[in-house]
Design a protein around this motif. Sequence first.
Motif, PDB file in Angstrom:
ATOM      1  N   PHE A 145      -7.397  10.392  -7.253  1.00 14.32           N
ATOM      2  CA  PHE A 145      -6.840   9.590  -6.825  1.00 14.32           C
ATOM      3  C   PHE A 145      -7.619   8.885  -5.194  1.00 14.32           C
ATOM      4  O   PHE A 145      -7.753   8.727  -4.698  1.00 14.32           O
ATOM      5  N   ASP A 146      -8.770   9.207  -5.881  1.00  8.43           N
ATOM      6  CA  ASP A 146     -10.205   9.808  -4.452  1.00  8.43           C
ATOM      7  C   ASP A 146     -11.123   8.567  -5.124  1.00  8.43           C
ATOM      8  O   ASP A 146     -11.802   8.255  -5.943  1.00  8.43           O
TER       9      ASP A 146
ATOM     10  N   ARG B 181       0.859  -3.183 -11.654  1.00  8.58           N
ATOM     11  CA  ARG B 181       1.672  -2.598 -10.021  1.00  8.58           C
ATOM     12  C   ARG B 181       2.196  -4.015  -8.762  1.00  8.58           C
ATOM     13  O   ARG B 181       1.831  -3.697  -8.025  1.00  8.58           O
TER      14      ARG B 181
ATOM     15  N   LYS C  98       0.955  -1.408  -0.105  1.00  9.76           N
ATOM     16  CA  LYS C  98       0.087   0.155   0.458  1.00  9.76           C
ATOM     17  C   LYS C  98       0.839   0.978  -0.020  1.00  9.76           C
ATOM     18  O   LYS C  98       0.807   2.337  -0.629  1.00  9.76           O
ATOM     19  N   ILE C  99       2.431   1.289   0.685  1.00  6.77           N
ATOM     20  CA  ILE C  99       2.783   2.114   0.527  1.00  6.77           C
ATOM     21  C   ILE C  99       3.219   2.414  -1.337  1.00  6.77           C
ATOM     22  O   ILE C  99       3.889   3.602  -1.322  1.00  6.77           O
TER      23      ILE C  99
ATOM     24  N   ASP D 257       0.978   7.232  -6.799  1.00  5.54           N
ATOM     25  CA  ASP D 257       0.338   8.354  -6.919  1.00  5.54           C
ATOM     26  C   ASP D 257       0.658   9.566  -6.768  1.00  5.54           C
ATOM     27  O   ASP D 257      -0.046  10.601  -7.369  1.00  5.54           O
ATOM     28  N   GLN D 258       0.854   9.242  -5.167  1.00  6.48           N
ATOM     29  CA  GLN D 258       1.517  11.000  -4.549  1.00  6.48           C
ATOM     30  C   GLN D 258       1.607  11.478  -6.078  1.00  6.48           C
ATOM     31  O   GLN D 258       2.010  12.766  -6.258  1.00  6.48           O
TER      32      GLN D 258
ATOM     33  N   HIS E 298       4.654   7.247 -12.207  1.00  8.24           N
ATOM     34  CA  HIS E 298       4.269   5.976 -11.579  1.00  8.24           C
ATOM     35  C   HIS E 298       5.910   4.717 -11.989  1.00  8.24           C
ATOM     36  O   HIS E 298       5.819   4.215 -11.311  1.00  8.24           O
TER      37      HIS E 298
ATOM     38  N   GLU F  93       1.582   1.618  -3.571  1.00  5.25           N
ATOM     39  CA  GLU F  93       0.153   2.550  -4.255  1.00  5.25           C
ATOM     40  C   GLU F  93       0.642   3.769  -4.243  1.00  5.25           C
ATOM     41  O   GLU F  93       0.225   4.445  -5.053  1.00  5.25           O
ATOM     42  N   LYS F  94       0.475   4.296  -2.858  1.00  7.84           N
ATOM     43  CA  LYS F  94       0.875   5.643  -2.412  1.00  7.84           C
ATOM     44  C   LYS F  94       1.509   6.410  -3.060  1.00  7.84           C
ATOM     45  O   LYS F  94       1.165   7.728  -3.388  1.00  7.84           O
ATOM     46  N   LEU F  95       2.648   5.860  -3.155  1.00  3.22           N
ATOM     47  CA  LEU F  95       4.050   7.001  -3.321  1.00  3.22           C
ATOM     48  C   LEU F  95       3.648   7.484  -4.957  1.00  3.22           C
ATOM     49  O   LEU F  95       4.204   7.782  -5.218  1.00  3.22           O
TER      50      LEU F  95
END
Length: 300
Positions: free
Chosen positions: A174-175, A288, A3-4, A10-11, A211, A6-8
């Motif tokens: 990303f929401d 991913r 999840k880290i 996207d950010q 990405h 994936e979050k990175l």
Amino acid sequence: MSKILEKLSDQHEERIINVLYRLEEDIIKEVTRATKGQLVSQRLAIQLQPKLRTIIESTFLNEADLIINEEYNKIAKVVLDTFGKMPIPNKFKNLTEVDLATINALKTQSFSGFEDIAERFLKIINDEVYQSTIAGRPFEDMVKNIRQHINGVYQRSNTREINELVDFINENKFDISKKVEVEEAVRKLHTQYASDRAGNNLRRYSGQIAHDSVMQFHGQFTVAKAKNSGLNHFRYTGTLVRDSRPFCQNMLNKTLTEKKIRDIWNNQGWAGKSTGDPFIVRGGYRCRHTWIPTNPDWDI
């Protein structure tokens, strides 16, 4: 996938996309200032080129550099934390040790990807300005084309509704809770206000690079640690989504030798497969999933 990670990813994509609007406005302002809004001369078009390079370097490449130097240590930490949770024998202890030389070398390589795409689109923008003088293209058309080269259908516009749609998509992309509304906004933007749905623009490629650079840095660092430890088995990890590629569907949760993985990679093809090393590009663009080194004797 973690999840880290994936979050990175996207950010980082969000940050790069946001800076492209500043790039778009800065380039248009400079072209307008230098030409006073009139059809440019060939001499002036050439004189503009160093300034446009400086703008791209100070916006797009500066943001890429900040992302890589501020954030990529977190990706390395994900790798080390993953190994730290495994029942690894003492002889493989170096899997959990920091390797700054490798990390810094991979950071440099990651930045080169952003440099390549920046150089490519700098040439495209320079050609647009120069060709406008040759073809006698109206200044407004040249400006519109430059915006299209940078942000495609998401370019800034004088139409309020277009800008509202663009802003809504950027703020909520990303929401997950607003996925349906974002898709409808994208559909409306594409069908009502633009003829191309993808386009060969800087936004498309730089978002993808932002990405993929996260995932490829993770893959490269992971494989480097595995090689140093003498491991040659890897397990394909992550989750499947609706449009997961056949390769990812078939490989998920399997543990294979490096040779077997390379044999499969070299003898199979699928939509979205990209060139490169299977341990780095995995299923292809925007994949991913990750390969995690392991040993069949470990009780994992």
